[in-house]
Write a protein that holds these residues in place. Sequence first.
Motif, short mmCIF file in Angstrom:
data_model
loop_
_atom_site.label_atom_id
_atom_site.label_comp_id
_atom_site.label_asym_id
_atom_site.label_seq_id
_atom_site.Cartn_x
_atom_site.Cartn_y
_atom_site.Cartn_z
N ALA A 199 54.60 27.94 -12.61
CA ALA A 199 54.96 27.31 -11.35
C ALA A 199 53.94 27.65 -10.26
O ALA A 199 53.25 28.67 -10.35
CB ALA A 199 56.36 27.77 -10.92
N VAL A 200 53.87 26.79 -9.26
CA VAL A 200 52.88 26.99 -8.19
C VAL A 200 53.54 26.79 -6.84
O VAL A 200 54.33 25.86 -6.65
CB VAL A 200 51.68 26.05 -8.38
N LEU A 201 53.23 27.68 -5.91
CA LEU A 201 53.72 27.57 -4.54
C LEU A 201 52.56 27.12 -3.67
O LEU A 201 51.59 27.86 -3.48
CB LEU A 201 54.27 28.92 -4.07
N VAL A 202 52.64 25.88 -3.18
CA VAL A 202 51.57 25.28 -2.40
C VAL A 202 51.78 25.62 -0.92
O VAL A 202 52.80 25.27 -0.33
CB VAL A 202 51.53 23.76 -2.60
N VAL A 203 50.79 26.32 -0.36
CA VAL A 203 50.85 26.80 1.03
C VAL A 203 49.70 26.17 1.81
O VAL A 203 48.56 26.16 1.34
CB VAL A 203 50.74 28.34 1.08
N LEU A 204 49.99 25.65 3.00
CA LEU A 204 48.95 25.11 3.86
C LEU A 204 48.40 26.23 4.74
O LEU A 204 49.15 26.96 5.37
CB LEU A 204 49.50 23.98 4.73
N ALA A 205 47.07 26.33 4.81
CA ALA A 205 46.45 27.46 5.50
C ALA A 205 46.57 27.38 7.02
O ALA A 205 46.32 28.38 7.69
CB ALA A 205 44.98 27.57 5.10
N ASP A 206 46.94 26.22 7.56
CA ASP A 206 46.98 26.09 9.02
C ASP A 206 48.39 26.22 9.59
O ASP A 206 48.69 25.65 10.64
CB ASP A 206 46.34 24.76 9.46
N MET A 207 49.25 26.99 8.92
CA MET A 207 50.63 27.16 9.37
C MET A 207 50.91 28.64 9.64
O MET A 207 51.49 29.34 8.82
CB MET A 207 51.60 26.59 8.33
#
Length: 198
Positions: A95-103
């Motif tokens: 599984a993968v947790l997709v995180v946006l770097a600008d948050m």
Amino acid sequence: MADPSFLLLAAGRATRMRGADKLLEPVPAAFGERPLLEVMARRCLRAGATRVVLGPGQDARRALLAPLEVEVVDAPEGAGMAASIVAGVTGLTDAVLVVLADMPDVTASDLHLLIALSRQAPRAILRAAAQDGTPGHPVLFPADLLGELQALTGDTGARDVLRRHSGRVHLVPLKGRRALTDLDTPEDWAAWRAGTRT
């Protein structure tokens, strides 16, 4: 079942910042004010193995990450959100947790919460939301959806995957609006900094 990997998307060119790099903007953190990209990478690392997607020519971002135990992968020139995700998930098997770097408001505790919930519901797509239930980021995708993530095209990210599997999406409310706060312009940054000091 292995814990999810973290995929930190940081390949965007920040064109709305009028020459500044939003991922290099200093933000408050437990270890003092540091560039946003470093802060987000450290938060991910506190929760698990982390892979960061960068674009071509982003040497300052790459240098910032060099001391950290993250894996850096390259997105192609001019890549949109989908291409960044494709580059990031290639080779992953869990599984993968997709995180946006600008948050910058998303905390390590928020990431730990999503990981803990995924252990209880391994087939669920866990999507962070604002306290009022408005869907936001990050989003955790189970391993069986990696193939669909690898087939993404365009600049809409994983919206089509979320739409196709809407019955598996579980919203995870986070405090306030931190699952929605992304900072794209100098005005966004000014307003956010004013808010964090009040």
